[in-house]
Design an enzyme around this catalytic site. Structure first.
Site, PDB file in Angstrom:
ATOM      1  N   LEU A 148       4.871   7.292   2.123  1.00 52.25           N
ATOM      2  CA  LEU A 148       3.867   6.943   1.107  1.00 52.25           C
ATOM      3  C   LEU A 148       3.024   5.778   1.609  1.00 52.25           C
ATOM      4  O   LEU A 148       3.538   4.681   1.824  1.00 52.25           O
ATOM      5  CB  LEU A 148       4.552   6.583  -0.210  1.00 52.25           C
ATOM      6  CG  LEU A 148       5.538   7.634  -0.735  1.00 52.25           C
ATOM      7  CD1 LEU A 148       5.985   7.280  -2.141  1.00 52.25           C
ATOM      8  CD2 LEU A 148       4.944   9.033  -0.686  1.00 52.25           C
ATOM      9  N   HIS A 191     -11.446 -20.957  40.747  1.00 48.85           N
ATOM     10  CA  HIS A 191     -12.088 -21.701  39.664  1.00 48.85           C
ATOM     11  C   HIS A 191     -13.455 -21.149  39.276  1.00 48.85           C
ATOM     12  O   HIS A 191     -14.230 -20.710  40.121  1.00 48.85           O
ATOM     13  CB  HIS A 191     -12.263 -23.193  39.998  1.00 48.85           C
ATOM     14  CG  HIS A 191     -11.903 -23.573  41.392  1.00 48.85           C
ATOM     15  ND1 HIS A 191     -10.901 -24.470  41.697  1.00 48.85           N
ATOM     16  CD2 HIS A 191     -12.396 -23.158  42.593  1.00 48.85           C
ATOM     17  CE1 HIS A 191     -10.797 -24.591  43.008  1.00 48.85           C
ATOM     18  NE2 HIS A 191     -11.684 -23.811  43.564  1.00 48.85           N
TER      19      HIS A 191
HETATM   20  C1  UD1 Z   1       8.981   1.229  -5.662  1.00 52.73           C
HETATM   21  C2  UD1 Z   1      10.155   1.874  -6.411  1.00 52.73           C
HETATM   22  C3  UD1 Z   1      11.195   0.811  -6.704  1.00 52.73           C
HETATM   23  C4  UD1 Z   1      11.654   0.187  -5.393  1.00 52.73           C
HETATM   24  C5  UD1 Z   1      10.462  -0.376  -4.629  1.00 52.73           C
HETATM   25  C6  UD1 Z   1      10.894  -0.808  -3.247  1.00 52.73           C
HETATM   26  C7  UD1 Z   1       9.257   3.690  -7.780  1.00 52.73           C
HETATM   27  C8  UD1 Z   1       8.840   4.091  -9.122  1.00 52.73           C
HETATM   28  N1  UD1 Z   1       9.653   2.425  -7.655  1.00 52.73           N
HETATM   29  O1  UD1 Z   1       8.412   0.286  -6.544  1.00 52.73           O
HETATM   30  O2  UD1 Z   1      12.306   1.403  -7.385  1.00 52.73           O
HETATM   31  O3  UD1 Z   1      12.606  -0.844  -5.649  1.00 52.73           O
HETATM   32  O4  UD1 Z   1       9.450   0.640  -4.453  1.00 52.73           O
HETATM   33  O5  UD1 Z   1       9.842  -1.472  -2.601  1.00 52.73           O
HETATM   34  O6  UD1 Z   1       9.233   4.490  -6.884  1.00 52.73           O
HETATM   35  N2  UD1 Z   1       2.260   4.503  -3.124  1.00 52.73           N
HETATM   36  C9  UD1 Z   1       1.401   5.535  -2.928  1.00 52.73           C
HETATM   37  N3  UD1 Z   1       0.770   6.107  -4.001  1.00 52.73           N
HETATM   38  C10 UD1 Z   1       0.979   5.667  -5.265  1.00 52.73           C
HETATM   39  C11 UD1 Z   1       1.870   4.606  -5.472  1.00 52.73           C
HETATM   40  C12 UD1 Z   1       2.512   4.038  -4.378  1.00 52.73           C
HETATM   41  O7  UD1 Z   1       1.184   5.966  -1.791  1.00 52.73           O
HETATM   42  O8  UD1 Z   1       0.373   6.243  -6.178  1.00 52.73           O
HETATM   43  C13 UD1 Z   1       2.923   3.890  -1.953  1.00 52.73           C
HETATM   44  C14 UD1 Z   1       2.422   2.474  -1.702  1.00 52.73           C
HETATM   45  O9  UD1 Z   1       1.437   2.443  -0.689  1.00 52.73           O
HETATM   46  C15 UD1 Z   1       3.673   1.768  -1.222  1.00 52.73           C
HETATM   47  C16 UD1 Z   1       4.824   2.597  -1.788  1.00 52.73           C
HETATM   48  O10 UD1 Z   1       4.299   3.818  -2.208  1.00 52.73           O
HETATM   49  O11 UD1 Z   1       3.752   1.801   0.187  1.00 52.73           O
HETATM   50  C17 UD1 Z   1       5.555   1.890  -2.926  1.00 52.73           C
HETATM   51  O12 UD1 Z   1       4.668   1.744  -4.000  1.00 52.73           O
HETATM   52  P1  UD1 Z   1       4.700   0.484  -4.941  1.00 52.73           P
HETATM   53  O13 UD1 Z   1       3.697   0.655  -6.025  1.00 52.73           O
HETATM   54  O14 UD1 Z   1       4.649  -0.762  -4.145  1.00 52.73           O
HETATM   55  O15 UD1 Z   1       6.148   0.661  -5.611  1.00 52.73           O
HETATM   56  P2  UD1 Z   1       6.986  -0.452  -6.326  1.00 52.73           P
HETATM   57  O16 UD1 Z   1       6.433  -0.717  -7.682  1.00 52.73           O
HETATM   58  O17 UD1 Z   1       7.174  -1.603  -5.425  1.00 52.73           O
END
Ligand code: UD1
Ligand code: CA
Length: 415
Positions: free
Chosen positions: A9, A361
């Site tokens: 992701l 140099h």
């Molecule tokens: C997510 C997890 C959480 C975990 C945490 C670890 C879920 C619902 N939650 O939360 O349980 O502890 O990661 O870091 O899965 N991304 C996309 N598309 C989207 C949303 C996110 O590609 O629509 C990617 C982001 O680029 C990122 C990753 O997914 O690399 C995680 O997304 P993020 O929104 O940071 O998740 P957290 O809220 O941190």
């Protein structure tokens, strides 16, 4: 590894990171976080990788090495995986690993350990968790009688759940068929209004299907970056780990200060890295060479017993027994021979310098082929650009060029 594939992701913007483009391209030890994650999948033996992206920069960063699916709107991790449905449909019957593009320290040990549990237990989903000192911001692993029953996001936690210190890394193995089926059933009925991938736990559990949780031995596997401070912390960890990795192999350091070594750098035992030295890309340093202080090498191969002091080099090779610096810049496309001496305020670009030649140099050599055992006096300049095109100079072996000479290319200086 057979019958496995991976979805990473990597969609979303860099707003909270104040990044120029996407967060997943922010660098840890001079390597974009996403490429750390791609390498972890590769090093675990997974050849078939798909990145979910929302940004053309991210697409170009992985182009050629991974498949790409677009997520046009950022509606949550579940929605992100659903954007890769086409990739998954073509891989029915396999196991899918989902990784987060912003968690660079996920490691092979956790990926392979969790796959073993996943396959032996016959689970539909096996989550990778870790125990951490501060679980704030992460999804909590809720266990009932020792078994994982749910993952609850920070915003949806009650006080007791918020105190749980076992958290979701965001990485998990799925049976590809079961994942495809569950993706269609995730809703956005939560405080954030997002489609959570973690809802699959509840979906499988309610149907009496098995879900497992593998606790990684290193808490670092969960670390991600949501702010510039987090990114700095990841860089500190990466720098310390790199120094330890090279110390174990017999590389010498006199101080940790300012030493940054990328994950793909190789340094032979018996080399010395001095303070303020940054080595990254596919840089290689040979036995007995001394790099630093205050030097930078990116994609440079250095031979043995070479000194490289207070200088910079990019996309080039340097032979053995050479003495470079202080204050030298070696620009891309250069090949510096054995025992070459390059002194202060010399710039070399896209040129080859033969064995034993001395450029002591104030010299610029661009687009030139210089032979062996030549001597360049102070202030020699190759005038390689006439305002319209670049031309090459050739200086043959044993030539002696006097001070303040301009070689207006194309020039051939004979042997
Ligand atoms: C997510 C997890 C959480 C975990 C945490 C670890 C879920 C619902 N939650 O939360 O349980 O502890 O990661 O870091 O899965 N991304 C996309 N598309 C989207 C949303 C996110 O590609 O629509 C990617 C982001 O680029 C990122 C990753 O997914 O690399 C995680 O997304 P993020 O929104 O940071 O998740 P957290 O809220 O941190
Ligand atoms: Ca996150």
């Amino acid at each position: 590894m057979e019958n496995t594939n991976c979805v990473i992701l990597a969609a979303g913007d860099g707003k909270r990171m104040f990044a120029r483009s996407s967060k997943v391209l922010c660098e840890v030890a001079y390597k974009p976080m996403l490429l750390w994650v791609v390498d972890t999948a590769r090093q675990s033996g997974i050849a078939d990788i798909c990145c979910v992206v929302s940004n053309p920069d991210v697409e170009s960063a992985v182009e050629g090495s991974c498949s790409v699916c677009w997520q046009r709107e950022r509606l949550g991790t579940g929605h992100a995986v659903r954007s890769a449905l086409g990739f998954l449909e073509a891989r029915r019957g396999q196991d899918t690993l989902v990784l987060l593009g912003d968690a660079p320290f996920m490691d092979r040990e956790a990926v392979l350990g969790s796959l073993e549990l996943h396959r032996q237990s016959g689970a539909c989903e096996t989550v990778i968790s870790a125990r951490v000192k501060d679980p704030t911001g992460y999804g909590r692993i809720v266990r009932r009688n020792g078994r994982m029953s749910a993952i609850v996001e920070e915003l949806d936690c009650d006080d007791a759940t918020r105190r749980i210190d076992e958290i979701n890394s965001g990485a998990a193995w799925f049976r590809t068929d079961q994942l495809i089926e569950a993706l269609g059933r995730i809703t956005n009925d939560n405080r954030k209004g997002e489609y959570y991938l973690t809802d699959t736990i509840g979906i499988f559990s309610r149907e009496g299907k098995r879900v497992e949780c593998f606790t990684a031995s290193s808490p670092d596997v969960v670390l991600g970056a949501n702010s510039p401070l987090h990114l700095l912390n990841l860089n500190d960890i990466a720098a310390e780990r790199a120094i330890l990795r090279h110390l174990e192999r017999g590389v010498h350091f006199v101080k940790r200060d300012g030493v940054v070594i990328g994950p793909d750098v190789e340094i032979a035992p018996g080399a010395t890295i001095l303070p303020g030295t940054v080595l990254y890309g596919s840089t290689r340093v040979g036995r007995g060479s001394v790099i630093g202080p205050n030097s930078l090498l990116c994609n440079v191969t250095v031979g043995e017993d070479t000194e490289f002091n207070s200088s910079q080099g990019f996309d080039s090779t340097i032979g053995s027994g050479a003495k470079i610096g202080p204050f030298v810049q070696i620009r891309p496309g250069s090949a510096i021979g054995d025992r070459v001496k390059i002194g202060d305020f010399v710039e070399i670009k896209n040129s080859s310098i033969g064995e034993g030649t001395s450029l002591a140099h104030l010299t610029y050599i661009g687009d030139s082929d210089v032979g062996r055992y030549c001597n360049f006096g102070c202030g020699v300049v190759v005038v390689n650009y006439d305002g319209e095109s670049k031309n090459r100079c050739t200086v043959e072996d044993y030539a002696f060029i006097g001070c303040n000479t301009n070689l207006v290319s194309p020039v051939r200086v004979g042997r």
